[in-house]
Design a protein around this motif. Structure first.
Motif, short mmCIF file in Angstrom:
data_model
loop_
_atom_site.label_atom_id
_atom_site.label_comp_id
_atom_site.label_asym_id
_atom_site.label_seq_id
_atom_site.Cartn_x
_atom_site.Cartn_y
_atom_site.Cartn_z
N ASP A 123 -55.31 -111.42 -83.83
CA ASP A 123 -55.78 -112.77 -83.55
C ASP A 123 -54.90 -113.46 -82.51
O ASP A 123 -55.39 -114.19 -81.64
N LEU A 124 -53.60 -113.25 -82.59
CA LEU A 124 -52.69 -113.83 -81.61
C LEU A 124 -52.95 -113.23 -80.23
O LEU A 124 -53.02 -113.97 -79.23
N ASP A 125 -53.10 -111.91 -80.16
CA ASP A 125 -53.36 -111.26 -78.88
C ASP A 125 -54.68 -111.75 -78.27
O ASP A 125 -54.76 -112.05 -77.07
N ASP A 126 -55.72 -111.84 -79.11
CA ASP A 126 -57.02 -112.28 -78.61
C ASP A 126 -56.99 -113.73 -78.15
O ASP A 126 -57.60 -114.09 -77.14
N ALA A 127 -56.26 -114.58 -78.89
CA ALA A 127 -56.16 -115.99 -78.51
C ALA A 127 -55.42 -116.14 -77.17
O ALA A 127 -55.84 -116.94 -76.32
N LEU A 128 -54.35 -115.38 -76.97
CA LEU A 128 -53.62 -115.45 -75.70
C LEU A 128 -54.49 -114.97 -74.54
O LEU A 128 -54.49 -115.57 -73.46
N PHE A 150 -45.50 -114.06 -95.86
CA PHE A 150 -46.41 -114.52 -94.83
C PHE A 150 -45.68 -114.76 -93.52
O PHE A 150 -44.53 -115.20 -93.51
N VAL A 151 -46.35 -114.47 -92.43
CA VAL A 151 -45.93 -114.91 -91.10
C VAL A 151 -46.83 -116.09 -90.73
O VAL A 151 -48.04 -116.05 -90.91
N TYR A 152 -46.20 -117.18 -90.26
CA TYR A 152 -46.92 -118.44 -90.04
C TYR A 152 -46.97 -118.82 -88.56
O TYR A 152 -46.06 -118.51 -87.79
N LEU A 153 -48.04 -119.52 -88.21
CA LEU A 153 -48.12 -120.27 -86.97
C LEU A 153 -47.60 -121.66 -87.28
O LEU A 153 -48.10 -122.32 -88.19
N ILE A 154 -46.58 -122.12 -86.56
CA ILE A 154 -45.99 -123.41 -86.89
C ILE A 154 -46.03 -124.34 -85.68
O ILE A 154 -45.91 -123.91 -84.53
N GLU A 162 -57.48 -122.73 -80.33
CA GLU A 162 -58.01 -121.41 -80.01
C GLU A 162 -57.65 -120.40 -81.09
O GLU A 162 -58.51 -119.66 -81.60
N ILE A 163 -56.38 -120.37 -81.48
CA ILE A 163 -55.98 -119.38 -82.47
C ILE A 163 -56.43 -119.77 -83.87
O ILE A 163 -56.79 -118.92 -84.70
N LEU A 164 -56.48 -121.09 -84.17
CA LEU A 164 -56.95 -121.51 -85.49
C LEU A 164 -58.40 -121.14 -85.71
O LEU A 164 -58.80 -120.78 -86.82
N ARG A 165 -59.22 -121.23 -84.67
CA ARG A 165 -60.63 -120.82 -84.80
C ARG A 165 -60.73 -119.37 -85.24
O ARG A 165 -61.59 -119.00 -86.05
N ARG A 166 -59.86 -118.54 -84.70
CA ARG A 166 -59.89 -117.12 -85.05
C ARG A 166 -59.37 -116.89 -86.48
O ARG A 166 -59.92 -116.09 -87.23
N LEU A 167 -58.30 -117.60 -86.84
CA LEU A 167 -57.76 -117.44 -88.19
C LEU A 167 -58.75 -117.93 -89.24
O LEU A 167 -58.91 -117.31 -90.29
N ARG A 168 -59.41 -119.06 -88.97
CA ARG A 168 -60.36 -119.62 -89.94
C ARG A 168 -61.58 -118.75 -90.11
O ARG A 168 -62.28 -118.86 -91.13
N ALA A 169 -61.89 -117.91 -89.12
CA ALA A 169 -63.05 -117.03 -89.22
C ALA A 169 -62.81 -115.85 -90.15
O ALA A 169 -63.74 -115.16 -90.54
#
Length: 315
Positions: free
Chosen positions: A124-129, A282-286, A303-310
């Motif tokens: 998700d991080l790679d895709d968001a970037l 857990f590893v977090y986005l902060i 952008e990344i939250l949309r992917r995480l929430r999916a």
């Protein structure tokens, strides 16, 4: 919160929208967030009786009780919790308005500053970037690899916009979103005498030469290690996870590594513990104060939250 674009509004819904006092929702949001009417009144610069009246008016508009008074302040009813959730999502949408407007006007430039612990593998991080860089080619992405402590410090001080780290020390002023769950395993290299062995009782390894990833050790791994007295014979320390992995692979000692990082090495590293014993975290986005984030940082965060929430089961 999903917009209803597939069917027209009912007469009751249209009437509610046109007659609703939107200020009441903002005031209820602050009451629920603060946990008491008096604290919310101070936050909003209002008098407490006036805010209590606003709460009653909102309850009349929605037709249900939203709060109950308790000795500790207020408690949300089930209906109040549902309304608060909707208002929170609406507040997030309103907060993004200026950033989305700038995005639509294609005036996005600047620097996105990311601070991360090393060796994070997250699709998700790679895709968001990838997506963010394609949509905003004039934004420079600056990534700095730090220890978990320094990631927290960088985000808290404003030196970094967004951080990626585990929660070895929770900071109340930071906002945490879970990205992925990692686990660690105790490994040895091919040249180590324990290569090929499975250890059921970690305490039997207490005297083994140990490689410690000192500055990047998650709290859960540290507690596990200390519980079994591992590391009392530490022969090497490495602040960088890749260097700790190198020392373990060379056979200088045993040590913990994230499984997602070590497993691709295959036969060069040997897992010593049963899977059921592996410590995980857990590893977090902060992020820090949203009001201080730049437009590139706001848009990347969304952008990344949309992917995480999916993801299924994302809270």
């Amino acid at each position: 919160m999903t917009a209803r674009t597939d069917q027209p509004l009912s007469q009751d819904e249209r009437r509610f929208i046109t007659r609703a006092d939107w200020n009441l929702f903002r005031q209820f949001y602050e009451i629920a967030r603060c946990g008491s009417i008096s604290a919310a009144a101070r936050s909003l610069g209002m008098h407490q009786p006036g805010l209590s009246l606003s709460l009653r008016r909102l309850e009349e508009q929605v037709g249900v009780q939203l709060c109950r008074r308790t000795p500790q302040g207020i408690a949300l009813t089930p209906a109040g919790k549902a309304v608060f959730e909707q208002i929170t999502e609406a507040a997030e949408a309103v907060r993004m308005v200026p950033h989305v407007a700038r995005e639509a006007a294609r005036r996005i430039e600047g620097t996105l500053r990311l601070s991360m612990i090393s060796d994070i593998l997250c699709q998700d991080l790679d895709d968001a970037l990838t997506s963010f860089s394609a949509r905003h080619p004039d934004v420079t992405v600056k990534v700095e690899i730090r220890t978990w402590r320094n990631v927290l410090d960088a985000v808290q001080s404003g030196e970094a916009d967004v951080g990626v780290t585990y929660e070895s020390e929770s900071v109340p002023t930071l906002r945490y979103e879970p990205m992925l769950r990692e686990s660690q395993q105790l490994y040895c290299g091919r040249a180590h005498p324990l290569f090929g062995h499975s250890i059921r009782n970690p305490a039997t390894l207490a005297g083994q030469r140990f490689i410690l990833a000192a500055a990047d050790e998650p709290a859960d791994v540290g507690r596990f290690r200390l519980h079994y007295d591992l590391g009392k014979n530490t022969v090497a320390q490495a602040d960088d996870l890749s260097e700790a992995m190198r020392l373990i692979r060379l056979g200088l000692g045993i040590g913990f590594l994230p499984t997602i990082v070590a497993e691709p090495l295959g036969e060069r590293l040997w897992p010593l513990l049963p899977g059921s014993l592996r410590p995980s975290y857990f590893v977090y986005l902060i992020t820090g104060d949203f009001t201080r984030l730049s437009t590139p940082a706001q848009l990347f965060h969304e952008e990344i939250l949309r992917r995480l929430r999916a993801r299924p089961g994302f809270r």
